[in-house]
Design a protein around this motif. Structure first.
Motif, PDB file in Angstrom:
ATOM      1  N   GLY A 295       1.193  -1.469   0.018  1.00 40.77           N
ATOM      2  CA  GLY A 295       0.102  -0.190  -0.176  1.00 40.77           C
ATOM      3  C   GLY A 295       1.063   0.892   0.165  1.00 40.77           C
ATOM      4  O   GLY A 295       1.989   0.940  -0.106  1.00 40.77           O
ATOM      5  N   ALA A 296       0.861   2.397   0.331  1.00 41.78           N
ATOM      6  CA  ALA A 296       0.960   3.949   0.127  1.00 41.78           C
ATOM      7  C   ALA A 296       1.689   4.157   1.513  1.00 41.78           C
ATOM      8  O   ALA A 296       2.921   3.647   1.702  1.00 41.78           O
ATOM      9  CB  ALA A 296      -0.192   4.858   0.388  1.00 41.78           C
ATOM     10  N   VAL A 297       1.433   2.975   2.824  1.00 43.75           N
ATOM     11  CA  VAL A 297       1.925   3.010   3.765  1.00 43.75           C
ATOM     12  C   VAL A 297       1.719   1.714   5.170  1.00 43.75           C
ATOM     13  O   VAL A 297       0.562   1.647   4.524  1.00 43.75           O
ATOM     14  CB  VAL A 297       1.981   4.796   4.533  1.00 43.75           C
ATOM     15  CG1 VAL A 297       1.177   4.713   5.076  1.00 43.75           C
ATOM     16  CG2 VAL A 297       3.703   4.504   5.357  1.00 43.75           C
ATOM     17  N   ASN A 298       2.590   1.454   5.519  1.00 45.93           N
ATOM     18  CA  ASN A 298       2.197   1.136   6.322  1.00 45.93           C
ATOM     19  C   ASN A 298       2.038   0.883   8.273  1.00 45.93           C
ATOM     20  O   ASN A 298       3.778   1.674   8.035  1.00 45.93           O
ATOM     21  CB  ASN A 298       3.115  -0.745   6.219  1.00 45.93           C
ATOM     22  CG  ASN A 298       2.884  -1.572   7.328  1.00 45.93           C
ATOM     23  OD1 ASN A 298       1.632  -2.366   7.397  1.00 45.93           O
ATOM     24  ND2 ASN A 298       3.553  -2.139   8.458  1.00 45.93           N
ATOM     25  N   ILE A 299       1.762   1.025   8.721  1.00 45.07           N
ATOM     26  CA  ILE A 299       1.762   1.299  10.265  1.00 45.07           C
ATOM     27  C   ILE A 299       2.002   0.468  11.513  1.00 45.07           C
ATOM     28  O   ILE A 299       1.079  -0.452  11.193  1.00 45.07           O
ATOM     29  CB  ILE A 299       0.162   2.804  10.782  1.00 45.07           C
ATOM     30  CG1 ILE A 299       0.142   3.369   9.361  1.00 45.07           C
ATOM     31  CG2 ILE A 299       0.626   2.515  11.963  1.00 45.07           C
ATOM     32  CD1 ILE A 299       1.317   4.593   9.754  1.00 45.07           C
ATOM     33  N   GLN A 300       3.099   0.457  11.872  1.00 43.92           N
ATOM     34  CA  GLN A 300       3.845  -0.972  12.378  1.00 43.92           C
ATOM     35  C   GLN A 300       2.957  -0.840  13.821  1.00 43.92           C
ATOM     36  O   GLN A 300       2.889  -0.037  14.748  1.00 43.92           O
ATOM     37  CB  GLN A 300       4.941  -0.992  12.470  1.00 43.92           C
ATOM     38  CG  GLN A 300       5.302  -2.628  13.274  1.00 43.92           C
ATOM     39  CD  GLN A 300       7.321  -2.802  12.668  1.00 43.92           C
ATOM     40  OE1 GLN A 300       8.006  -1.528  13.093  1.00 43.92           O
ATOM     41  NE2 GLN A 300       7.160  -3.893  13.192  1.00 43.92           N
ATOM     42  N   ILE A 301       2.365  -1.647  14.437  1.00 46.12           N
ATOM     43  CA  ILE A 301       1.671  -1.486  16.003  1.00 46.12           C
ATOM     44  C   ILE A 301       2.896  -2.965  16.607  1.00 46.12           C
ATOM     45  O   ILE A 301       3.134  -3.983  16.037  1.00 46.12           O
ATOM     46  CB  ILE A 301       0.530  -1.519  16.113  1.00 46.12           C
ATOM     47  CG1 ILE A 301      -0.454  -0.848  15.622  1.00 46.12           C
ATOM     48  CG2 ILE A 301       0.150  -2.297  17.699  1.00 46.12           C
ATOM     49  CD1 ILE A 301      -1.664  -0.632  16.025  1.00 46.12           C
ATOM     50  N   ARG A 302       4.107  -2.010  17.488  1.00 44.46           N
ATOM     51  CA  ARG A 302       4.815  -3.343  17.728  1.00 44.46           C
ATOM     52  C   ARG A 302       4.481  -3.451  18.918  1.00 44.46           C
ATOM     53  O   ARG A 302       3.891  -2.901  19.720  1.00 44.46           O
ATOM     54  CB  ARG A 302       5.746  -2.465  18.205  1.00 44.46           C
ATOM     55  CG  ARG A 302       6.534  -2.090  16.595  1.00 44.46           C
ATOM     56  CD  ARG A 302       8.207  -1.301  16.538  1.00 44.46           C
ATOM     57  NE  ARG A 302       8.345  -0.750  15.693  1.00 44.46           N
ATOM     58  CZ  ARG A 302       8.502   0.662  15.645  1.00 44.46           C
ATOM     59  NH1 ARG A 302       7.662   1.644  16.036  1.00 44.46           N
ATOM     60  NH2 ARG A 302       8.893   1.449  14.143  1.00 44.46           N
ATOM     61  N   GLU A 303       4.805  -5.050  19.647  1.00 46.85           N
ATOM     62  CA  GLU A 303       5.135  -5.364  20.767  1.00 46.85           C
ATOM     63  C   GLU A 303       3.605  -4.608  21.745  1.00 46.85           C
ATOM     64  O   GLU A 303       4.130  -4.698  23.178  1.00 46.85           O
ATOM     65  CB  GLU A 303       6.043  -4.793  21.479  1.00 46.85           C
ATOM     66  CG  GLU A 303       7.672  -4.750  21.050  1.00 46.85           C
ATOM     67  CD  GLU A 303       8.948  -4.527  21.778  1.00 46.85           C
ATOM     68  OE1 GLU A 303       8.030  -3.445  22.226  1.00 46.85           O
ATOM     69  OE2 GLU A 303       9.653  -4.786  21.538  1.00 46.85           O
ATOM     70  N   ILE A 304       2.448  -5.584  21.013  1.00 53.35           N
ATOM     71  CA  ILE A 304       1.492  -5.076  21.752  1.00 53.35           C
ATOM     72  C   ILE A 304       0.584  -6.572  21.781  1.00 53.35           C
ATOM     73  O   ILE A 304       0.279  -6.757  20.675  1.00 53.35           O
ATOM     74  CB  ILE A 304       0.773  -4.177  21.393  1.00 53.35           C
ATOM     75  CG1 ILE A 304       0.477  -2.879  21.359  1.00 53.35           C
ATOM     76  CG2 ILE A 304      -1.164  -3.943  22.405  1.00 53.35           C
ATOM     77  CD1 ILE A 304       1.349  -2.574  22.550  1.00 53.35           C
ATOM     78  N   ASN A 305       0.838  -7.482  22.863  1.00 58.48           N
ATOM     79  CA  ASN A 305       0.718  -8.631  22.480  1.00 58.48           C
ATOM     80  C   ASN A 305      -1.253  -8.989  22.976  1.00 58.48           C
ATOM     81  O   ASN A 305      -1.068 -10.288  22.842  1.00 58.48           O
ATOM     82  CB  ASN A 305       1.120  -9.633  23.947  1.00 58.48           C
ATOM     83  CG  ASN A 305       2.457  -9.156  23.291  1.00 58.48           C
ATOM     84  OD1 ASN A 305       2.828  -9.081  22.486  1.00 58.48           O
ATOM     85  ND2 ASN A 305       3.521  -9.006  24.302  1.00 58.48           N
ATOM     86  N   ASP A 306      -2.356  -8.116  22.747  1.00 57.25           N
ATOM     87  CA  ASP A 306      -3.035  -8.402  22.663  1.00 57.25           C
ATOM     88  C   ASP A 306      -3.892  -7.620  21.647  1.00 57.25           C
ATOM     89  O   ASP A 306      -3.971  -6.521  21.759  1.00 57.25           O
ATOM     90  CB  ASP A 306      -3.718  -8.487  24.301  1.00 57.25           C
ATOM     91  CG  ASP A 306      -5.248  -9.101  24.243  1.00 57.25           C
ATOM     92  OD1 ASP A 306      -6.208  -9.048  23.390  1.00 57.25           O
ATOM     93  OD2 ASP A 306      -5.645  -9.761  25.029  1.00 57.25           O
ATOM     94  N   PHE A 307      -4.325  -8.599  20.984  1.00 55.18           N
ATOM     95  CA  PHE A 307      -5.030  -7.812  20.060  1.00 55.18           C
ATOM     96  C   PHE A 307      -5.912  -6.328  19.770  1.00 55.18           C
ATOM     97  O   PHE A 307      -6.035  -5.753  19.087  1.00 55.18           O
ATOM     98  CB  PHE A 307      -6.122  -8.777  18.502  1.00 55.18           C
ATOM     99  CG  PHE A 307      -6.050  -8.015  16.974  1.00 55.18           C
ATOM    100  CD1 PHE A 307      -5.530  -7.565  15.901  1.00 55.18           C
ATOM    101  CD2 PHE A 307      -7.690  -8.150  16.627  1.00 55.18           C
ATOM    102  CE1 PHE A 307      -6.126  -6.465  15.019  1.00 55.18           C
ATOM    103  CE2 PHE A 307      -8.130  -7.422  15.700  1.00 55.18           C
ATOM    104  CZ  PHE A 307      -7.472  -6.556  14.648  1.00 55.18           C
ATOM    105  N   ALA A 308      -6.805  -7.151  21.084  1.00 56.23           N
ATOM    106  CA  ALA A 308      -7.395  -5.353  21.372  1.00 56.23           C
ATOM    107  C   ALA A 308      -7.360  -4.219  21.470  1.00 56.23           C
ATOM    108  O   ALA A 308      -7.674  -3.211  21.588  1.00 56.23           O
ATOM    109  CB  ALA A 308      -8.704  -6.070  22.723  1.00 56.23           C
ATOM    110  N   ALA A 309      -5.659  -4.423  22.399  1.00 54.39           N
ATOM    111  CA  ALA A 309      -5.540  -3.171  23.351  1.00 54.39           C
ATOM    112  C   ALA A 309      -5.050  -2.658  21.682  1.00 54.39           C
ATOM    113  O   ALA A 309      -4.229  -1.195  21.802  1.00 54.39           O
ATOM    114  CB  ALA A 309      -4.466  -3.548  22.783  1.00 54.39           C
TER     115      ALA A 309
END
Length: 345
Positions: A295-309
Motif C-alpha cells: 500500500g501507500a504506507v504501513n503503520i506498524q504496531i509493535r509489542e502489543i500482545n493482545d489484539f484488542a489493545a
C-alpha cells in the motif's frame, strides 16, 4: 492549533490517567462483579458511544461462559418491551461523553424500572444525568472533548472498556497489553504523524475502514471520524466481508485504512490486493515492519500482545488523517456544520 488536534495530542496523557484510575479502583470494580454475578452484558450508547459498545461486547463476549450484546439506546427506546428478554438478568453498561443524551438517559430509567438490571456508567462529565441512575459510575472527566467530534474521549472509553473486561475476567495479559499501549501512545503518534500527513495530501474524497474482531466498534468510530471531522463519506466493514458487495463502488478516489490481524496472512493479503486493484491509496496497520502489503504506507504496531489493545493506537491513524484532510480542505474540524456534541430530544 485546532481544539480537535489539541485533544488528539493529549490522548497519551488521558490514557495514562485512565490506567491509573482503574488501578486505584480495582477493588471497587472487583467487588461490583462479586456482588453482581450475571454472565450476561448489554452495552448501550448513541453514535460514537454505540460504536464503542460494539467493541466492548466483542471483548466481553470472548470471555468464557459470558454473553454480550451491543444495543443502540434509541432502538431500545422506540420499542422497550421487545428488548425485555434480551436485557433480562443482564448487567447494562452505558457509554456517554456528556451523560445527558436523551435516548440513553430515558433508556436507563426504563430498564431500571421494568427489569431492575444493575447499571455501570462510563462518562466523561461528573455532573450528568446518568450517574444517579447507576450502581457503578466510572467518571473520566479529564478526557472530556470540548470539540464536537470525539477523539480523546472515544480512545479513553475504549481503553476503559478493555480494563473493565480485564477486571471482570481477571485477565492480566489484557491489562498488561492495555498499559503497554497507553505507555507507547505518545511515541506512536510522533513516529507516524509525518507519514499520515503525506497520505492526507493525496487526492481522495471518501474513506473505507476495514477491521475485525474487538476492533469492530473502534474501527467504525474511525470511519465516523472522517465523516464528522472532514465531512467526507466514511464507511466501515469487516475485512473479508468487504468483498461481498461494498467494494464495487470503491475507486481511485477511495482511501482504504485496513487493519491486518496477526496470525493469518494469506486471506488478508489477497484482500489487500483486491483493494489495491481498485486504484485508491491503501494504508495498512499491522505488526510487520516495512511495507509488505504494497500500500501507500504501513503503520506498524509493535509489542502489543493482545489484539484488542491495538485499537487504542489504531484509532489515531483515522483521527489524524481526518483532521489533516479537514484542514487541507479549508474546513473547521472543531465545529463541522450540522452537528451537535450530544442530542436532547
Amino acid at each position: 492549533m485546532f481544539l480537535t488536534e489539541t485533544e488528539i495530542l493529549d490522548t497519551p496523557h488521558a490514557l495514562a490517567l485512565v490506567c491509573q484510575y482503574f488501578e486505584e479502583h480495582r477493588e471497587q470494580h472487583k467487588a461490583f462483579f462479586a456482588e453482581n454475578v450475571q454472565k450476561k452484558f448489554v452495552f448501550m450508547g448513541c453514535g460514537s458511544s454505540y460504536m464503542l459498545a460494539k467493541s466492548a461486547a466483542a471483548v466481553f463476549g470472548a470471555v468464557p461462559d459470558t454473553a454480550a450484546l451491543a444495543v443502540p439506546a434509541g432502538d431500545y427506546l422506540v420499542a422497550p418491551k421487545s428488548w425485555n428478554e434480551t436485557l433480562r438478568n443482564s448487567i447494562v453498561v452505558t457509554f456517554s461523553r456528556s451523560g445527558r443524551t436523551s435516548e440513553l438517559v430515558r433508556a436507563v430509567k426504563e430498564i431500571r424500572g421494568a427489569l431492575g438490571c444493575p447499571v455501570i456508567s462510563v462518562c466523561a462529565k461528573q455532573d450528568n444525568d446518568l450517574t444517579p441512575l447507576c450502581d457503578l459510575s466510572i467518571g473520566l472527566d479529564w478526557c472530556y472533548d470540548r470539540s464536537v467530534c470525539q477523539t480523546r474521549t472515544v480512545t479513553s472509553f475504549y481503553t476503559a472498556a478493555l480494563l473493565l473486561a480485564a477486571v471482570y475476567a481477571d485477565d492480566r495479559k489484557l491489562a498488561a497489553a492495555v498499559h503497554s499501549a497507553a505507555a507507547g501512545c505518545g511515541d506512536f503518534q510522533r513516529e507516524n504523524r509525518a507519514a499520515l500527513e503525506k497520505i492526507s495530501a493525496l487526492p481522495w474524497n471518501n474513506v473505507v475502514v476495514l477491521a475485525d474482531g474487538p476492533l469492530c466498534g473502534i474501527a467504525e468510530e474511525g470511519a465516523l471520524a472522517f465523516t464528522e471531522i472532514s465531512m467526507l463519506c466514511g464507511r466501515y466493514f469487516h475485512v473479508l466481508d468487504y468483498r461481498h458487495g461494498p467494494i464495487v463502488i470503491s475507486d481511485e478516489n477511495t482511501l482504504t485504512v485496513m487493519v491486518l490481524r496477526p496470525g493469518e496472512e494469506t486471506l488478508q493479503r489477497a484482500m489487500a490486493a483486491d483493494v489495491l486493484a481498485k486504484g485508491g491509496p491503501l494504508v495498512t496497520v499491522s505488526d510487520r515492519d516495512g511495507n509488505p502489503w504494497g500500500g501507500a504506507v504501513n503503520i506498524q504496531i509493535r509489542e502489543i500482545n493482545d489484539f484488542a489493545a491495538w485499537g487504542m493506537l489504531f484509532i489515531y491513524v483515522c483521527q489524524v488523517l481526518a483532521l489533516q484532510k479537514a484542514i487541507r480542505e479549508g474546513g473547521n474540524p472543531d465545529q463541522p456544520d450540522g452537528l451537535d456534541p450530544y442530542i436532547r430530544l
